[in-house]
Design a protein around this motif. Structure first.
Motif, mmCIF file in Angstrom:
data_model
loop_
_atom_site.group_PDB
_atom_site.id
_atom_site.type_symbol
_atom_site.label_atom_id
_atom_site.label_comp_id
_atom_site.label_asym_id
_atom_site.label_seq_id
_atom_site.Cartn_x
_atom_site.Cartn_y
_atom_site.Cartn_z
ATOM 1 N N LEU A 152 33.269 46.204 40.209
ATOM 2 C CA LEU A 152 31.923 45.946 40.705
ATOM 3 C C LEU A 152 31.203 45.256 39.567
ATOM 4 O O LEU A 152 30.987 45.857 38.516
ATOM 5 N N VAL A 153 30.890 43.973 39.771
ATOM 6 C CA VAL A 153 30.321 43.168 38.691
ATOM 7 C C VAL A 153 29.094 42.412 39.180
ATOM 8 O O VAL A 153 28.823 42.344 40.380
ATOM 9 N N ASP A 154 28.388 41.814 38.233
ATOM 10 C CA ASP A 154 27.247 40.973 38.562
ATOM 11 C C ASP A 154 27.750 39.760 39.329
ATOM 12 O O ASP A 154 28.646 39.054 38.873
ATOM 13 N N GLY A 155 27.159 39.527 40.504
ATOM 14 C CA GLY A 155 27.563 38.410 41.347
ATOM 15 C C GLY A 155 26.660 37.209 41.213
ATOM 16 O O GLY A 155 26.897 36.182 41.835
ATOM 17 N N ALA A 156 25.626 37.337 40.415
ATOM 18 C CA ALA A 156 24.680 36.264 40.090
ATOM 19 C C ALA A 156 24.342 35.335 41.253
ATOM 20 O O ALA A 156 24.868 34.244 41.321
ATOM 21 N N PRO A 157 23.516 35.674 42.187
ATOM 22 C CA PRO A 157 22.724 36.899 42.271
ATOM 23 C C PRO A 157 23.504 38.014 42.967
ATOM 24 O O PRO A 157 24.476 37.762 43.662
ATOM 25 N N GLY A 158 23.025 39.202 42.778
ATOM 26 C CA GLY A 158 23.585 40.351 43.479
ATOM 27 C C GLY A 158 24.792 40.955 42.799
ATOM 28 O O GLY A 158 25.013 40.797 41.609
ATOM 29 N N ALA A 159 25.560 41.676 43.610
ATOM 30 C CA ALA A 159 26.749 42.366 43.125
ATOM 31 C C ALA A 159 27.966 41.848 43.869
ATOM 32 O O ALA A 159 27.879 41.434 45.025
ATOM 33 N N LEU A 160 29.104 41.913 43.196
ATOM 34 C CA LEU A 160 30.378 41.558 43.794
ATOM 35 C C LEU A 160 31.322 42.729 43.606
ATOM 36 O O LEU A 160 31.635 43.110 42.478
ATOM 37 N N CYS A 161 31.743 43.311 44.723
ATOM 38 C CA CYS A 161 32.773 44.345 44.712
ATOM 39 C C CYS A 161 34.085 43.672 45.073
ATOM 40 O O CYS A 161 34.145 42.936 46.064
ATOM 41 N N ARG A 162 35.116 43.916 44.276
ATOM 42 C CA ARG A 162 36.415 43.290 44.561
ATOM 43 C C ARG A 162 37.522 44.326 44.444
ATOM 44 O O ARG A 162 37.661 44.983 43.417
ATOM 45 N N LEU A 163 38.296 44.422 45.487
ATOM 46 C CA LEU A 163 39.525 45.207 45.509
ATOM 47 C C LEU A 163 40.676 44.218 45.512
ATOM 48 O O LEU A 163 40.709 43.306 46.344
#
Length: 114
Positions: free
Chosen positions: A95-106
């Motif tokens: 779960l990282v900064d998605g610039a903007p927002g968040a990015l969850c990656r599995l």
């Protein structure tokens, strides 16, 4: 609130369907709970394959995670369950900064029988 699901043509095995669905649910729930204080937002969901790996991505355009956020150090029961489910799939979750927002990656290996 807008939720966009990219069309995916990947059949999931019974062994991967439940953990993937639960991880997806937790990521969407976290976005709804934390990402959009006082405003509507957007969540994009994508499931795809790259070089023998399957990837589930849930991206929002909200506030983003706190600086230096580490899901492995979180006290959140939901995130601890997500990390356990990712391990069950022999994969990894971020779960990282998605610039903007968040990015969850599995990310996890494609099952051998597919």
């Amino acid at each position: 609130m807008t939720i966009e699901v990219e069309r995916a043509c990947h059949a999931l095995t019974a062994e991967e369907a439940t953990p993937v669905a639960l991880i997806l649910l937790e990521c969407v729930n976290n976005a709804l709970e934390h990402a959009f204080p006082g405003r509507p937002g957007r969540i994009d969901i994508r499931l795809y394959e790259v070089d023998g790996e399957r990837r589930l991505e849930v991206r929002d355009d909200g506030a983003g995670p706190p600086p230096a956020f580490d899901p492995g150090q979180s006290r959140s029961l939901g995130l601890r369950i997500v990390l356990g489910l990712a391990e069950q799939l022999r994969g990894r979750f971020s779960l990282v900064d998605g610039a903007p927002g968040a990015l969850c990656r599995l990310t996890y290996p494609r099952p051998a029988d597919h």
